[in-house]
Design an enzyme around this catalytic site. Sequence first.
Site, PDB file in Angstrom:
ATOM      1  N   LYS A   1      59.297 119.112  86.065  1.00  0.00           N
ATOM      2  CA  LYS A   1      58.737 118.863  84.720  1.00  0.00           C
ATOM      3  C   LYS A   1      58.322 117.556  85.343  1.00  0.00           C
ATOM      4  CE  LYS A   1      62.074 115.363  83.139  1.00  0.00           C
ATOM      5  NZ  LYS A   1      61.752 113.899  83.583  1.00  0.00           N
TER       6      LYS A   1
ATOM      7  N   ASP B   1      68.471 117.394  79.445  1.00  0.00           N
ATOM      8  CA  ASP B   1      67.823 118.442  79.915  1.00  0.00           C
ATOM      9  C   ASP B   1      67.345 118.880  80.447  1.00  0.00           C
ATOM     10  OD1 ASP B   1      68.086 117.346  82.263  1.00  0.00           O
ATOM     11  OD2 ASP B   1      65.732 116.173  82.624  1.00  0.00           O
TER      12      ASP B   1
END
EC number: 2.7.1.148
Length: 293
Positions: A13, A134
């Site tokens: 990401k 996350d």
Amino acid sequence: MNSYPFQARSYAKINLFLRVLGRRKDGYHQLESLMAPVSLYDDLAFATGPEFTYEGPQWLNNCENLIYRAWELLQKHYGIGGLRVAHRKNIPAGGGMGGGSSNAAATLSAAAQLYRLNLGYRELAPLALQLGADVPFFLRCTPALARGVGEDLMDVPLPPQHVVLINPGYGVSTPAVYRNLGLSMGAQVAKPGNFEVSDEDLWKLSHLVELCYNDLEIGARPLMPDLDVMREALLQNGALCSRLSGSGSTVFGLYADRESAQQARELIASALPEASVYAVQTLPPLTEAHAGV
């Protein structure tokens, strides 16, 4: 990996923007960030077995590996058996792209399916959060506005973007970056933005360029003497904006189209031979991905 019945891509990401809003009394920093999965990924393969075994980079073959910890967590809560894992690592370690967290999320999903636990996002997300702020994001792997410590997620209709990544070949300590910010416990330095996340116009490239910012660059710069060199390399080669991803060490640039991104990747790779340079795309929102868009 052909002998493993369950195979998965574990995507990286980037943080298209990241603001530090303050620091909680428990020491965690409050964030607001637009997170987007990108088309750079690790290959993972899984099979059941009598115990946990790991075939991959030797330096990851230990009990601190988030893949092991994810399996261990499911074993503790659901009593599953062993897990055989094969891992081909492509995402740079310590690069601010969430490679370890993505691996953990893939392991939770794979093990739950292999052992037919019938667990969805709602059940897996609390376990994922125990592994890292996350990790819940990677369970769904769709563009999202993240708040809190990164666990409060709202999906956004972000169209695929063309991105060039530069990784300098070394990692950066996330705790050290946050320490360098120097925020005291309980400090509040900014308020959340007033985003209407369903507004598709908000997430167009022209507006993303305006939003592109990362407060963590202040903390990362003492640890990354080449941070501005990498950002400048992207900007000089056509990037519309360039920032650090997460706490570093990877820097990204947004491009108008695939051709300009590919051309920039070639030029930067030649100019910075010690770095790893990738031309990637952000992944489409989950509904589009399921529709085959």
